[in-house]
Motif scaffolding. Structure first.
Motif, PDB file in Angstrom:
ATOM      1  N   PHE B 100      37.711  29.811  52.837  1.00  0.00           N
ATOM      2  CA  PHE B 100      35.998  29.470  52.564  1.00  0.00           C
ATOM      3  C   PHE B 100      35.455  28.554  53.296  1.00  0.00           C
ATOM      4  O   PHE B 100      34.170  28.923  54.181  1.00  0.00           O
ATOM      5  N   THR B 103      35.384  30.067  56.607  1.00  0.00           N
ATOM      6  CA  THR B 103      34.405  31.245  56.817  1.00  0.00           C
ATOM      7  C   THR B 103      32.613  30.760  56.815  1.00  0.00           C
ATOM      8  O   THR B 103      31.890  31.368  57.185  1.00  0.00           O
ATOM      9  N   ALA B 104      32.045  29.695  56.066  1.00  0.00           N
ATOM     10  CA  ALA B 104      31.001  28.836  55.840  1.00  0.00           C
ATOM     11  C   ALA B 104      30.565  28.397  57.410  1.00  0.00           C
ATOM     12  O   ALA B 104      29.711  28.479  58.047  1.00  0.00           O
ATOM     13  N   ALA B 107      30.138  31.199  59.703  1.00  0.00           N
ATOM     14  CA  ALA B 107      28.492  31.477  59.850  1.00  0.00           C
ATOM     15  C   ALA B 107      27.351  30.679  60.114  1.00  0.00           C
ATOM     16  O   ALA B 107      26.270  31.324  60.648  1.00  0.00           O
ATOM     17  N   ILE B 108      27.761  29.164  60.081  1.00  0.00           N
ATOM     18  CA  ILE B 108      26.659  28.206  60.981  1.00  0.00           C
ATOM     19  C   ILE B 108      27.041  28.552  62.252  1.00  0.00           C
ATOM     20  O   ILE B 108      25.565  28.235  63.126  1.00  0.00           O
ATOM     21  N   LEU B 164      31.248  20.505  58.104  1.00  0.00           N
ATOM     22  CA  LEU B 164      29.626  21.035  58.306  1.00  0.00           C
ATOM     23  C   LEU B 164      28.896  20.075  59.003  1.00  0.00           C
ATOM     24  O   LEU B 164      28.467  20.749  59.566  1.00  0.00           O
TER      25      LEU B 164
END
Lengths: 449, 252
Positions: B100, B103-104, B107-108, B164
């Motif tokens: 997860f 993936t995040a 994506a960023i 992140l």
């Protein structure tokens, strides 16, 4: 869809076809001719089921009755077929492979070299020539043609299928992969008959892939009879990837003897109108039997899964977990019948059916049917139907994952409970790709949890 | 340009007005604490900023880095650098924590036009951040928050934040459910994220987290409005006098 030639449709056509088959085929043993005749007679008596009949309330056979079908055409050239089946080889999974096209074995694309000594894996036609008495002692013994129209039809019309015999104590390491491929015009019908026998202590893994090339209409039946002798171990997979114009009706009858282990995983992605019946009879003590199902449907696909566990002896365990993902106008039915006979004390039966509805038009009917005649048993069943959790969706999007991808991820997670029980790695990849394709619109690597 | 500028923000849920004209400006490098009694709208504000659609913005504007935040969906806000640490992180069985997060992360990166990180480099990054937050690495290999204790969930939120690396972190009651050791670790994690162009909004009911994450500004919400703003000493004053003190603002 191909335009149909003028001719009989539905019931009338199949009455004629089965009557013709009942006259027997020259090269076949007389006893098989008698079986075909019995099938034809039963079909003439029963006719196709209607929605007024128990067990067929939610499945309409109109698509079968309304169009004309012809006998299966001959297969295309080997090279053309080789290309067409390439996507269904599970990434060149090392396997003992038999390829059937339109119900008939295509030996050139099959490869069964390296089987352990004594194992027989061949086409049913070949087995009828080489070992007719062995086949005769088993064929038609488990599948009740007298009370089931499609079994009767299959008995009368079957062309070919697989005969597997694993002798006592033998283990086949690589999976057996059967590919049943449909290709050609006009709309045709084909009937597959499989006979699978695992002697005491034998072990095998078998994958049945059903697929088709163009969007032609076709109607397939498949009847399988599986004999698991004491301590046999059988891991079975059925991958349905046929075209949306395909009508597929299958029944699988499994006779389990003492301490045998059976697991089957029915994965339905393709097909237009599908009916799968699985009927294990637990006829000995200490048996394990698992029916798992995963279906991912959209458009106007309709899938009817029908299971029937017959607990005939004490101390057996049966498990059923079916999960479905339905989008658009797709519909599914799950009927799970568990019969626990008087003698079957200490039965442990578990049944779950869970549906994920991604569209307001999608529907799922679920019907657990428990008939329990023993008093010391544990039977649990449950069904849930729901949507993706909006909290989970929001959570994923707040980390930068867009809405579509978040839906894909949650959908995969829902399916994962079944996927992780699949022992064939390439099937995981196949399902990952499918879920990504449907819910993300593009491929972006794996979705392993 | 302010990192975040909230002007006269009104929001409702199910027809009930929750936010009734919030004004707030967060500049790069600043930590703002939002305090207030239960039902004052603190969590609503945090969720509206993150893009939760059940809340209806009925009036007002929000600019993030000069862009109209209210026109961006939740995923785009996250890609642009906004991170919400949830008060109640949801359990998602079947979705692996690390999968997860990668993936995040990717994506960023795609949003920024950067190349995706490969699995090995990502693992290195994750190990480093997990060590910082004293995260049990076994949690990384489990399904997202599934079976995590309350404290583990909160720590996982801050761990995600550390990986992140958002420009604006919003912590919604991150201190609830944490013992004193965990509180210190989580605060260290947040403090390590502070930087001249990054902002933090700490939503909290209690003052104790602010001993560890020292705010530049404290705002008190009551009934959907900022009723008092001040420096870090305002939090101590609140602790002392209770919320009843601010719920009748001076001059009313």
């Amino acid at each position: 869809m191909a335009t149909n030639p003028p001719g009989l449709t539905g019931q009338d056509y199949f009455l004629q076809a089965t009557a013709l088959a009942a006259q027997g085929r020259g090269q076949e043993p007389a006893w098989l001719g008698e079986l075909r005749r019995a099938g034809a007679d039963a079909f003439a008596r029963l006719g196709f089921p209607t929605r007024r009949m128990e067990g067929w309330r939610f499945t309409s056979l109109d698509p079968l009755l309304d169009q004309a079908f012809a006998p299966a055409p001959a297969a295309d050239g080997e090279r053309a077929i080789a290309d067409k089946i390439q996507p269904y080889l599970l990434g060149d999974l090392p396997a003992h492979r038999l390829v059937f096209v339109n119900g008939r074995l295509l030996p050139a694309l099959s490869d069964i070299a390296g089987l352990p000594a004594g194992v027989v894996l061949t086409s049913l036609r070949e087995a009828l020539r080489e070992r007719p008495e062995e086949v005769r002692s088993r064929l038609g013994r488990l599948a009740p043609h007298a009370e089931h129209a499609f079994i009767a039809l299959n008995l009368a019309l079957h062309e070919d299928g697989v005969y597997l015999h694993v002798p006592r104590g033998r283990q086949i390491d690589a999976p057996i992969h059967l590919i049943f491929f449909s290709s050609g015009e006009p709309a045709f019908h084909a009937h597959i008959r499989n006979l699978l026998v695992l002697d005491a202590g034998a072990r095998a893994t078998l994958i049945e892939s059903y697929a088709g090339a163009e969007d032609h209409a076709c109607f397939n039946t498949s009847v399988a009879e599986t004999w698991l002798e004491p301590d046999a171990w059988f891991d079975h997979y059925k991958l349905q990837e046929e075209t949306r114009e395909t009508i597929h009706v299958a029944t699988h009858h499994v006779h389990q003897a003492r301490a045998s282990t059976f697991a089957t995983h029915t994965i339905s992605i393709g097909g237009g109108l599908i009916r799968n019946e699985i009927n294990p009879v637990l006829d000995g003590e200490g048996i394990e039997s698992t029916l798992n199902g995963l279906y991912i449907l959209d458009g106007a696909q309709h899938l009817d899964n029908h299971t029937r566990f017959d607990h005939a002896r004490p101390n057996c365990r049966s498990t059923q977990l079916y999960k479905g993902i339905l989008d658009d106008r797709a519909s599914a039915v799950f009927t799970g019948r568990i019969l626990v006979r008087e003698d079957a004390q200490k039965t442990d039966a578990f049944q779950q059916n869970r549906g994920l509805l991604l569209s307001p038009q999608a529907s799922l009917n679920t019907q657990p049917q428990l008939e329990i005649f023993a008093d010391d048993v544990r039977c649990t069943h449950g069904a849930t139907i729901g949507q993706l959790d909006p909290e989970a969706l929001f959570y994923l999007t707040t980390r930068g994952i867009d809405h579509q991808a978040a839906r894909g991820l949650l959908t995969y997670a829902f399916a994962n409970e079944i996927i992780e029980q699949i022992r064939i790695e390439p099937i995981h990849h196949r399902l990952e790709r499918e879920i990504i394709r449907r819910f993300r619109g593009e491929e972006q690597g794996g979705v392993a949890a | 340009m302010a990192l975040l500028e909230i002007r006269n923000l009104h929001a409702s849920v199910d027809g009930k007005q929750i936010l009734k004209g919030i004004n707030l400006t967060v500049n790069g490098g600043e930590v703002h604490a939002i305090m207030g009694p239960n039902g004052s709208g603190k969590s609503t504000l945090a969720n509206v900023l993150a893009g939760r659609e059940v809340f209806n913005v009925t009036q007002g504007e929000v600019f993030y880095d000069g862009r109209n935040l209210l026109e961006m969906d939740a995923a785009e806000r996250a890609c642009a650098g906004i991170f919400l640490a949830f008060q109640y992180p949801v359990e998602i069985p079947g979705v692996g924590n690390l999968y997860f997060l990668r993936t995040a992360y990717n994506a960023i990166r795609r949003y920024r036009g950067e190349e995706e990180i490969d699995a090995a480099d990502f693992l290195k990054l994750v190990r480093e951040k997990a060590a910082l937050l004293e995260m049990d690495e076994r949690l990384l290999n489990r399904s997202l928050n599934e079976g995590f204790s309350g404290g583990e969930k909160k720590r996982n939120e801050i761990f995600q934040m550390a990986v992140l690396a958002p420009r604006l972190a919003i912590l919604d009651e991150t201190d609830s459910g944490l013992d004193i050791d965990a509180l210190r670790i989580v605060a260290d994690g947040v403090n390590s994220q502070r930087g001249p162009d990054r902002g933090v909004i700490v939503v909290t009911h209690y003052q104790r987290l602010l001993n560890h994450i020292v705010p530049d500004f404290v705002h008190v919400l009551a009934d959907g409005r900022v009723v008092r703003s001040g420096g870090k000493e305002l939090a101590l004053e609140l602790e002392d006098k209770g919320y009843a003190w601010v719920e009748q603002p001076a001059g009313v």
